[in-house]
Write a protein that holds these residues in place. Structure first.
Motif, PDB file in Angstrom:
ATOM      1  N   THR A 136       0.866  -1.179   0.000  1.00 39.04           N
ATOM      2  CA  THR A 136       0.000   0.000   0.000  1.00 39.04           C
ATOM      3  C   THR A 136       0.899   1.224   0.000  1.00 39.04           C
ATOM      4  O   THR A 136       1.511   1.548   1.010  1.00 39.04           O
ATOM      5  N   TRP A 137       0.998   1.893  -1.148  1.00 37.56           N
ATOM      6  CA  TRP A 137       1.911   3.011  -1.277  1.00 37.56           C
ATOM      7  C   TRP A 137       1.180   4.322  -1.535  1.00 37.56           C
ATOM      8  O   TRP A 137       0.886   5.059  -0.618  1.00 37.56           O
ATOM      9  N   ASP A 138       0.873   4.593  -2.786  1.00 42.83           N
ATOM     10  CA  ASP A 138       0.336   5.915  -3.122  1.00 42.83           C
ATOM     11  C   ASP A 138      -1.022   5.837  -3.819  1.00 42.83           C
ATOM     12  O   ASP A 138      -1.480   6.797  -4.410  1.00 42.83           O
ATOM     13  N   GLU A 180      -2.529  -0.281  -6.747  1.00 44.21           N
ATOM     14  CA  GLU A 180      -2.548  -1.197  -5.608  1.00 44.21           C
ATOM     15  C   GLU A 180      -3.601  -2.284  -5.753  1.00 44.21           C
ATOM     16  O   GLU A 180      -3.287  -3.479  -5.806  1.00 44.21           O
ATOM     17  N   GLU A 184       4.265  -3.097   3.036  1.00 45.48           N
ATOM     18  CA  GLU A 184       4.351  -1.769   3.640  1.00 45.48           C
ATOM     19  C   GLU A 184       3.007  -1.066   3.493  1.00 45.48           C
ATOM     20  O   GLU A 184       2.313  -1.235   2.489  1.00 45.48           O
ATOM     21  N   ARG A 207       1.735   2.732   3.622  1.00 47.09           N
ATOM     22  CA  ARG A 207       2.161   4.136   3.733  1.00 47.09           C
ATOM     23  C   ARG A 207       1.013   5.081   4.065  1.00 47.09           C
ATOM     24  O   ARG A 207       1.245   6.170   4.574  1.00 47.09           O
ATOM     25  N   GLU A 208      -0.206   4.682   3.749  1.00 43.44           N
ATOM     26  CA  GLU A 208      -1.363   5.530   4.030  1.00 43.44           C
ATOM     27  C   GLU A 208      -2.368   4.722   4.846  1.00 43.44           C
ATOM     28  O   GLU A 208      -3.370   4.220   4.312  1.00 43.44           O
ATOM     29  N   TRP A 264      -6.011   2.802   3.825  1.00 45.55           N
ATOM     30  CA  TRP A 264      -5.949   1.347   3.868  1.00 45.55           C
ATOM     31  C   TRP A 264      -7.098   0.778   4.711  1.00 45.55           C
ATOM     32  O   TRP A 264      -7.823  -0.115   4.278  1.00 45.55           O
ATOM     33  N   GLU A 287       0.072  -7.249   9.114  1.00 44.51           N
ATOM     34  CA  GLU A 287       0.765  -5.953   9.055  1.00 44.51           C
ATOM     35  C   GLU A 287       2.088  -6.039   9.808  1.00 44.51           C
ATOM     36  O   GLU A 287       2.147  -6.585  10.915  1.00 44.51           O
ATOM     37  N   ASP A 316       4.379  -3.161   9.830  1.00 49.92           N
ATOM     38  CA  ASP A 316       4.932  -1.834  10.124  1.00 49.92           C
ATOM     39  C   ASP A 316       3.983  -1.022  11.002  1.00 49.92           C
ATOM     40  O   ASP A 316       3.943   0.199  10.928  1.00 49.92           O
ATOM     41  N   HIS A 356      -2.119  -1.072  12.182  1.00 46.31           N
ATOM     42  CA  HIS A 356      -3.002  -0.104  11.535  1.00 46.31           C
ATOM     43  C   HIS A 356      -4.483  -0.477  11.643  1.00 46.31           C
ATOM     44  O   HIS A 356      -5.329   0.395  11.787  1.00 46.31           O
ATOM     45  N   ARG A 359      11.187   8.975  -9.362  1.00 42.28           N
ATOM     46  CA  ARG A 359      10.793   9.960  -8.351  1.00 42.28           C
ATOM     47  C   ARG A 359      11.352  11.340  -8.666  1.00 42.28           C
ATOM     48  O   ARG A 359      10.767  12.355  -8.290  1.00 42.28           O
TER      49      ARG A 359
END
Length: 458
Positions: A49-51, A55, A126, A128-129, A133, A155, A157, A160, A386
């Motif tokens: 789960t990034w941006d 996803e 991961e 990130r948001e 999520w 999970e 990290d 969440h 990036r």
């Protein structure tokens, strides 16, 4: 796992663990699929789960690939269990909407005996948001047409989804699979004290501080008499190995320094850890154990980096690469280069980091290490993307995919090549290259080539 399987009203299992235990947790979960009371195939989806880009579409592709794999396995089942052909991918729908549509289609096909729904194991590497999520997980659980899909969320990290599990009350189970840090530190301190107090020449469990008679060395075995210094030298020359490898005192001293450094780092005593690790490396250098010295130097660089001394860590990794190349340790040279590139990225020296990752890719090719080469080129492309250097990023990612041609099937599966293909696909979609994107997404699925699923029990 057993409670989840035998309690169908539980729709959500929340597991929080740490990165080092992630694989073990997923293996334990996957084993639950074979439980005699289970009638729902497990689908492990690991897209991060990034941006928000790609996803759920990525998870939809994982879902389709897993369904096809299950269908192929069942086609060989002597009991005559079969599944309908895969559904057509919905056109126009994107991300979570597409995933829900595809999941609904799959559940319809899994409504035949002996199946009863499906279990989705969502294990992003991961998150990130977290807020988005959790909101998306709520959507999956709220849709009535997806009622037959039970969720496990792993999970690594952060916890969440814990609040979501609490809110679901009797419909959820929670598992904290993180180790007790306090107990780990206490156990390590006890072990180190035992190792330091162990008499010279001990063997077995007493070598690592376990129980044994204090102050008493074990009698030498008749078939394994203790070697003198001259005999060690002679045997080492014969086997082309360093004499220190036959010296129990050296081994005990090295082991104690390595464990003590690791314990100091866990305790937050970085200065002590760095000093101990450097001494361990030097012990190996003095003993002519060059490979071991480079490995310990790479760990040393990690300790220096954790101590927030990135410029010094960069020097350590560069020295490790030079030492590895001097002793023709190609694989370790690539690892050292990747570590140096990561440090440059941490220092926000993006241009240098991209060049360093590209160099790691080249070294990996020369060293016949496709996994490391792919990772070098993948990260090079990511850094360039990036920074907005789309053409250069595309070139780097294409090099990563080219490397897969020289990799074995197992290496392709274990590599980050599928992620490379998906990143490149997302870039193509962004620029309106739909056909190229679809081709790359299909390539990502093919690259993963997951191990054959065990036949689902009735």
């Amino acid at each position: 796992m057993q409670q989840f399987i035998v309690t169908p009203e539980v729709r959500f299992l929340h597991v929080v663990t740490e990165p080092s235990l992630r694989l073990a947790v997923l293996e334990h979960i996957s084993a639950g699929e074979q439980h005699s009371d289970n009638h729902a195939p497990f689908f492990v989806l690991e897209t991060p789960t990034w941006d928000g880009e790609g996803e759920w579409s990525g998870r939809a592709e994982e879902l389709r690939a897993d369904y096809e794999e299950l269908r192929a396995v069942l086609a060989q089942d002597v009991r005559g269990v079969s599944l309908p052909a895969i559904w057509k991918a919905p056109s126009g729908a994107r991300e979570l909407t597409r995933f829900c549509l595809e999941l609904s289609e799959m559940l319809r096909r899994l409504s035949v005996s002996p199946f009863d729904g499906a279990v989705l194991v969502l294990a992003p590497v991961e998150v990130r948001e977290p807020e988005r999520w959790v909101s998306e997980l709520k959507t999956l659980l709220a849709l009535e047409e997806l009622r037959k899909a039970r969720l496990m969320v792993v999970e690594v990290d952060g916890s969440h989804s814990e609040a979501l599990a609490v809110a679901l009350a009797q419909e959820a189970l929670r598992v904290d699979a993180r180790p007790d840090e306090g107990q780990l530190r206490e156990d390590m301190a006890t072990m180190l004290a035992g190792m330091a107090a162990a008499p010279a020449g001990v063997t077995g469990a007493q070598v690592v501080g376990a129980a044994g008679p204090r102050g008493v060395s074990p009698p030498a075995k008749k078939t394994q008499a203790r070697l003198s210094g001259e005999q060690r030298e002679s045997l080492a020359r014969e086997l082309k190995m360093a004499p220190a490898l036959f010296d129990p005192s050296f081994q005990q001293a090295l082991r104690l320094k390595v464990f003590a450094a690791a314990h100091a780092m866990r305790e937050g005593k970085s200065t002590e850890a760095i000093k101990g690790q450097r001494e361990a490396r030097d012990l190996c250098l003095d003993a002519g154990l060059n490979r071991e010295a480079v490995i310990l130097e790479l760990v040393l660089g990690g300790y220096v980096l954790q101590a927030k001394q990135a410029p010094l860590a960069l020097e350590v990794f560069c020295d490790a690469r030079k030492r590895a190349e001097a002793h023709e340790l190609a694989e370790l040279a690539v690892q050292a280069q990747l570590s140096a590139a990561s440090t440059l990225l941490m220092l926000q020296r993006f241009e240098s980091a991209a060049l360093a990752y590209a160099e790691a890719g080249k070294l990996g090719l020369v060293a016949s290490q496709p996994l490391l080469a792919i990772e070098g080129y993948r990260m090079c492309g990511q850094v360039l993307a990036r920074a907005g250097n789309v053409a250069e990023a595309t070139a780097a990612w294409r090099k990563a995919l080219e490397v897969t041609r020289s990799a074995t099937a197992d290496e392709r599966t274990a590599s980050s090549a599928p992620e490379v293909a998906r990143q490149l696909a997302a870039l193509c979609r962004k620029h309106g290259l739909k056909a190229q994107a679809e081709s790359l997404e299909a390539q990502a699925v093919a690259l993963e080539e997951p191990p054959l699923r065990q036949t689902q029990g009735a």
